[in-house]
Scaffold this motif. Structure first.
Motif, mmCIF file in Angstrom:
data_model
loop_
_atom_site.group_PDB
_atom_site.id
_atom_site.type_symbol
_atom_site.label_atom_id
_atom_site.label_comp_id
_atom_site.label_asym_id
_atom_site.label_seq_id
_atom_site.Cartn_x
_atom_site.Cartn_y
_atom_site.Cartn_z
ATOM 1 N N SER A 116 0.832 -1.209 0.000
ATOM 2 C CA SER A 116 0.000 0.000 0.000
ATOM 3 C C SER A 116 0.864 1.254 0.000
ATOM 4 N N ASP A 117 2.024 1.211 0.626
ATOM 5 C CA ASP A 117 2.939 2.361 0.605
ATOM 6 C C ASP A 117 3.487 2.611 -0.796
ATOM 7 N N SER A 118 3.802 1.540 -1.512
ATOM 8 C CA SER A 118 4.373 1.697 -2.850
ATOM 9 C C SER A 118 3.318 2.077 -3.884
ATOM 10 N N ALA A 119 2.048 1.976 -3.543
ATOM 11 C CA ALA A 119 0.973 2.273 -4.491
ATOM 12 C C ALA A 119 0.439 3.691 -4.356
ATOM 13 N N ASP A 120 1.091 4.531 -3.573
ATOM 14 C CA ASP A 120 0.579 5.873 -3.301
ATOM 15 C C ASP A 120 0.950 6.919 -4.354
ATOM 16 N N ASP A 121 1.384 6.510 -5.531
ATOM 17 C CA ASP A 121 1.802 7.453 -6.565
ATOM 18 C C ASP A 121 0.623 8.144 -7.250
ATOM 19 N N ASP A 122 -0.519 7.503 -7.310
ATOM 20 C CA ASP A 122 -1.687 8.023 -8.011
ATOM 21 C C ASP A 122 -2.480 8.931 -7.075
ATOM 22 N N GLN A 123 -2.667 10.180 -7.479
ATOM 23 C CA GLN A 123 -3.376 11.147 -6.642
ATOM 24 C C GLN A 123 -4.892 10.950 -6.646
ATOM 25 N N GLU A 124 -5.430 10.367 -7.713
ATOM 26 C CA GLU A 124 -6.877 10.217 -7.839
ATOM 27 C C GLU A 124 -7.400 8.889 -7.299
ATOM 28 N N VAL A 125 -6.523 7.909 -7.174
ATOM 29 C CA VAL A 125 -6.941 6.581 -6.737
ATOM 30 C C VAL A 125 -6.177 6.225 -5.462
ATOM 31 N N GLU A 126 -6.939 5.937 -4.423
ATOM 32 C CA GLU A 126 -6.355 5.543 -3.137
ATOM 33 C C GLU A 126 -6.152 4.039 -3.089
ATOM 34 N N MET B 106 -6.678 -5.653 0.408
ATOM 35 C CA MET B 106 -6.128 -4.401 -0.119
ATOM 36 C C MET B 106 -6.860 -4.101 -1.419
ATOM 37 N N PHE B 107 -7.346 -2.858 -1.555
ATOM 38 C CA PHE B 107 -8.117 -2.512 -2.749
ATOM 39 C C PHE B 107 -7.833 -1.082 -3.182
ATOM 40 N N HIS B 108 -8.166 -0.794 -4.441
ATOM 41 C CA HIS B 108 -8.052 0.555 -5.005
ATOM 42 C C HIS B 108 -9.432 1.192 -5.037
ATOM 43 N N LEU B 109 -9.461 2.494 -4.769
ATOM 44 C CA LEU B 109 -10.717 3.228 -4.698
ATOM 45 C C LEU B 109 -10.490 4.654 -5.176
ATOM 46 N N GLY B 110 -11.302 5.110 -6.127
ATOM 47 C CA GLY B 110 -11.168 6.490 -6.583
ATOM 48 C C GLY B 110 -11.766 6.699 -7.961
ATOM 49 N N TRP B 111 -11.223 7.695 -8.657
ATOM 50 C CA TRP B 111 -11.724 8.070 -9.980
ATOM 51 C C TRP B 111 -10.550 8.323 -10.918
ATOM 52 N N ARG B 112 -10.756 7.998 -12.181
ATOM 53 C CA ARG B 112 -9.856 8.384 -13.270
ATOM 54 C C ARG B 112 -10.739 9.117 -14.265
ATOM 55 N N GLY B 113 -10.744 10.439 -14.145
ATOM 56 C CA GLY B 113 -11.670 11.225 -14.951
ATOM 57 C C GLY B 113 -13.089 10.911 -14.534
ATOM 58 N N GLU B 114 -13.901 10.464 -15.466
ATOM 59 C CA GLU B 114 -15.286 10.110 -15.185
ATOM 60 C C GLU B 114 -15.477 8.617 -14.909
ATOM 61 N N ARG B 115 -14.387 7.872 -14.884
ATOM 62 C CA ARG B 115 -14.464 6.420 -14.681
ATOM 63 C C ARG B 115 -14.166 6.068 -13.228
ATOM 64 N N ARG B 116 -15.065 5.325 -12.607
ATOM 65 C CA ARG B 116 -14.926 4.876 -11.224
ATOM 66 C C ARG B 116 -13.906 3.743 -11.154
ATOM 67 N N VAL B 117 -13.038 3.819 -10.177
ATOM 68 C CA VAL B 117 -12.047 2.774 -9.954
ATOM 69 C C VAL B 117 -12.336 2.142 -8.604
ATOM 70 N N PHE B 118 -12.569 0.845 -8.616
ATOM 71 C CA PHE B 118 -12.736 0.086 -7.380
ATOM 72 C C PHE B 118 -12.383 -1.355 -7.687
ATOM 73 N N GLY B 119 -11.421 -1.875 -6.968
ATOM 74 C CA GLY B 119 -11.050 -3.255 -7.235
ATOM 75 C C GLY B 119 -10.132 -3.827 -6.188
ATOM 76 N N CYS B 120 -10.284 -5.105 -5.979
ATOM 77 C CA CYS B 120 -9.474 -5.844 -5.017
ATOM 78 C C CYS B 120 -8.121 -6.170 -5.639
ATOM 79 N N VAL B 121 -7.052 -5.864 -4.918
ATOM 80 C CA VAL B 121 -5.703 -6.184 -5.366
ATOM 81 C C VAL B 121 -5.213 -7.458 -4.682
ATOM 82 N N ILE B 122 -5.386 -7.526 -3.362
ATOM 83 C CA ILE B 122 -4.954 -8.691 -2.589
ATOM 84 C C ILE B 122 -6.044 -9.045 -1.582
#
Length: 110
Positions: free
Chosen positions: A18-28, A42-58
């Motif tokens: 999770s520390d190494s994945a903090d490069d993206d400002q729009e997606v937590e 561990m999952f991603h949550l946020g937006w890329r423009g008008e597209r919703r980002v939500f997904g399980c990584v681990i």
């Protein structure tokens, strides 16, 4: 007790990812631990423009004294990291593989 060691190890692996994945400002990158049931997510949550980002990584569970990897979206592989940290292959289950296919890995079937 092995279970306590496994819990600490899983937490440290999640925190590293999770520390190494903090490069993206729009997606937590978020982590959630259910310590009562030994479930780690561990999952991603946020937006890329008008597209919703939500997904399980681990997603990992500890069941029956074994580490069940239910989802692994990492490049290096969670099982490899666990083995490098000293977890015996007999205590790691690739839950995202069918029970039939697990017999062809070096890890335990479950």
């Amino acid at each position: 007790m092995e279970i306590e060691r496994y819990r600490k190890l899983i937490k440290s692996i999640f925190e590293k990812h999770s520390d190494s994945a903090d490069d993206d400002q729009e997606v937590e990158t978020q982590i959630a631990f259910d310590l009562e049931r030994d479930r780690y997510l561990m999952f991603h949550l946020g937006w890329r423009g008008e597209r919703r980002v939500f997904g399980c990584v681990i997603y990992i569970e500890i069941k029956g004294g074994k580490i069940w990897i239910q989802r692994d979206g990492t490049e290096e592989g969670i099982a490899n990291q666990l083995i490098e940290a000293g977890v015996p292959k007999s205590d790691i289950v690739l839950g995202y593989r069918s029970p039939y296919m697990r017999q062809f890995t070096e890890l335990t079937v479950g």
